[in-house]
Design an enzyme around this catalytic site. Structure first.
Site, PDB file in Angstrom:
ATOM      1  CD  GLU A   1      42.791  40.391  39.772  1.00  0.00           C
ATOM      2  OE1 GLU A   1      42.560  41.617  39.738  1.00  0.00           O
ATOM      3  OE2 GLU A   1      41.928  39.513  39.566  1.00  0.00           O
TER       4      GLU A   1
ATOM      5  CB  SER B   1      50.240  45.465  37.001  1.00  0.00           C
ATOM      6  OG  SER B   1      49.128  46.013  36.317  1.00  0.00           O
TER       7      SER B   1
ATOM      8  CG  HIS C   1      45.936  44.732  36.157  1.00  0.00           C
ATOM      9  ND1 HIS C   1      46.906  44.823  37.125  1.00  0.00           N
ATOM     10  CD2 HIS C   1      44.942  43.961  36.686  1.00  0.00           C
ATOM     11  CE1 HIS C   1      46.514  44.151  38.209  1.00  0.00           C
ATOM     12  NE2 HIS C   1      45.326  43.615  37.958  1.00  0.00           N
TER      13      HIS C   1
ATOM     14  CG  ASP D   1      31.666  41.076  43.780  1.00  0.00           C
ATOM     15  OD1 ASP D   1      31.412  42.158  43.232  1.00  0.00           O
ATOM     16  OD2 ASP D   1      32.438  40.228  43.306  1.00  0.00           O
TER      17      ASP D   1
ATOM     18  CG  PHE E   1      35.225  34.513  34.806  1.00  0.00           C
ATOM     19  CD1 PHE E   1      34.710  33.799  35.881  1.00  0.00           C
ATOM     20  CD2 PHE E   1      36.558  34.314  34.476  1.00  0.00           C
ATOM     21  CE1 PHE E   1      35.493  32.913  36.613  1.00  0.00           C
ATOM     22  CE2 PHE E   1      37.357  33.443  35.192  1.00  0.00           C
ATOM     23  CZ  PHE E   1      36.821  32.734  36.253  1.00  0.00           C
TER      24      PHE E   1
ATOM     25  CB  ALA F   1      35.297  51.799  46.067  1.00  0.00           C
TER      26      ALA F   1
END
Length: 282
Positions: free
Chosen positions: A12, A10, A261, A103, A211, A118
């Site tokens: 993103e 997958s 992913h 966030d 990051f 969540a």
């Protein structure tokens, strides 16, 4: 990809901010269709800053033939906001979402929305839409940066799964042992859903460190030193990055990870280079 033993890939993407970004997104997505992604996901700006952009990008990717999953954050949102968003996606035939707390923007203070976690968002989606959506949630092999400790972080993850999540995507990491340890601990608590490792290509030294500082991902010292040594030699950084990430991906797949992913950053070159290097024969 119907064979459950076949790794599921997958991708993103993030919503483009302008026409050039839109063209880059479409170009990258078309290139990466060769991976035959099981689905693609589209990120979501906190506080609603990119809600429309997320929906537009989902539409674009679905038009290319991809099963596209919007990220959905409960930060700064009321239940009615979320109800409206879910209904809009349902009306368009979207069957998959990535449910995140999101966030907290600086200065938001206590106004974080009506749902705090969540796990509450997952429960809400199930209450509102039943089994319509396949729900992905986040997992943190090296611990969420705001968690008190690894055990508390794992408990948060387990609550998300018990609330109705179908699968999980991890934050990226460069230490395969961290992933396998997390999966083992989750399974020991009864988690049976697939936990798919998130993969960050290495293409830019400064960006990677930034990051990683933000999300709590550990960049091993040997990788940091090698990247620093390359300086501004972008070609060497990219070649090194492909080697490191390919080896990580191969180790994960060889030891039972259900798929990968890729965090593409809307660029196809690095994820495709890794994918082409992988040994995917059964």
């Amino acid at each position: 990809m119907s064979d459950s033993t076949t790794p599921a890939f997958s991708l993103e993407f993030f919503p483009p901010r302008d026409l050039a970004g839109q063209e880059r997104l479409v170009r990258a997505a078309k290139q990466m269709l060769a991976i035959q992604p099981k689905y693609v996901s589209v990120t979501f700006g906190a506080g609603g800053s990119t809600r429309a952009g997320t929906a537009d990008a989902v539409r674009t990717l679905r038009n290319l033939g991809c099963d596209a999953a919007p990220h959905l954050s409960c930060v700064g949102a009321t239940r009615q906001d979320l109800r409206d968003i879910l209904q809009a996606y349902k009306n368009e035939g979207v069957r998959r979402v990535v449910a995140l707390r999101g966030d907290l923007p600086s200065g938001m203070g206590g106004d974080a929305g009506e749902l705090r976690y969540a796990s509450e968002l997952v429960s809400f989606i199930r209450e509102e839409t039943g089994d319509w959506f396949h729900i992905e949630v986040a997992a943190y092999p090296e611990m969420h940066p705001q968690a008190a400790n690894p055990s508390a972080d794992l408990d948060h993850f387990v609550r998300k799964v018990r609330a109705g999540a179908d699968a999980a995507i991890t934050q990226y990491f460069f230490n395969a042992d961290a992933y396998f340890d997390f999966v083992d601990r989750a399974q020991a608590k009864g988690v049976e859903v697939p936990i798919v490792p998130g993969i960050m290509p290495i293409t830019n030294h400064t960006q990677l460190l930034r990051f990683s500082e933000m999300c709590g991902a550990e960049v091993p010292r040997w990788i940091r030193l090698r990247l620093a040594e390359f300086g501004d030699d972008k070609a060497s950084i990219r070649a090194f990055g492909v080697d490191v990430v390919t080896e990580l991906c191969q180790t994960l797949l060889d030891n039972g990870a259900p798929g990968l992913h890729f965090y593409t950053l809307n660029h196809a070159e690095a994820p495709m280079a890794v994918w082409k290097e992988l040994s995917l024969q059964a």
